[in-house]
Design an enzyme around this catalytic site. Sequence first.
Site, mmCIF file in Angstrom:
data_model
loop_
_atom_site.group_PDB
_atom_site.id
_atom_site.type_symbol
_atom_site.label_atom_id
_atom_site.label_comp_id
_atom_site.label_asym_id
_atom_site.label_seq_id
_atom_site.Cartn_x
_atom_site.Cartn_y
_atom_site.Cartn_z
ATOM 1 N N ASP A 51 -4.406 7.783 23.831
ATOM 2 C CA ASP A 51 -4.272 9.196 23.994
ATOM 3 C C ASP A 51 -3.937 10.010 24.999
ATOM 4 O OD1 ASP A 51 -5.203 9.555 21.279
ATOM 5 O OD2 ASP A 51 -7.259 8.918 21.703
ATOM 6 N N HIS A 135 -20.599 19.625 42.320
ATOM 7 C CA HIS A 135 -21.617 20.590 42.933
ATOM 8 C C HIS A 135 -21.879 21.589 41.647
ATOM 9 C CE1 HIS A 135 -22.251 19.828 47.119
ATOM 10 N NE2 HIS A 135 -21.023 19.324 47.073
#
Length: 268
Positions: A51, A135
Amino acid sequence: MKNRIITIHTNDTPVSLKTKRLLAKKLEGSGFIVSESLEGDSELIVCIGGDGTFLEGIHKFDFPKIPFIGINTGHLGFFQEINPNQLADFIFHYKTGKYRLQALSTVKATVINDNDECFEHIGLNEIVIRGELSHPVHLNISIGGSFIERFSGDGILVATPAGSTAYNYSLGGSIVDPRLKLMQVTPIAPMDTTAYRSFTSSILLPCDLSLGVIPEYVTKHGIKITTDHLEYNYNDIRHINVEFSDKVVNLLRFENYDFWTKVKSKFL
């Protein structure tokens, strides 16, 4: 007689390269011209690999209108239609017109920065908005121009029906039949506490609505936008708009293809 050109895109694994050589020989023996580039009159693109290789080919050729077909030499191979031992059958069915086209919708992110510069990114599977270096992010989210929430967490993923079985599924999102035209917004590690309130399940949006995202820069870290396998980093985003794109990916499907049979064979 018009030349019939077929473009082949492949990864560099030994089994893919072997399959490419064999396919090229069979195609040329059937009267086709084989190319590795997208010629102006190419009529089909064959992607050999998994894929990831399929998505790489779509982006490499910039979402062309001509159809794709995949030969699976990878692992899951959800997009891939045929196996390497079916090359002769593939050529026969293609030459005799025993196939149909499956049109897959794409999703587009338009990024506006503080300098009023505009950047567009298109994905077949999904678009992911998250913080750099893992983050957490704070994203002000609106739907159809109406403010919905201030999301806090690792980020959000906006999946097409075709991409619902990919990263979206790993995040707990729903599998969506590609005949439905909708976007699925799935949270990535949302914070749901007394300090931060975020939606914790997927949201389904009709094709005529757009998703607006305004990041809050509470730290020096920027925003990373991923479209399928491609990553882009920004530090000065003013606004992101995510909506359906007008680009469509056409997949060659043979007469016995059924989406839910494919889901059963790959996931159950």
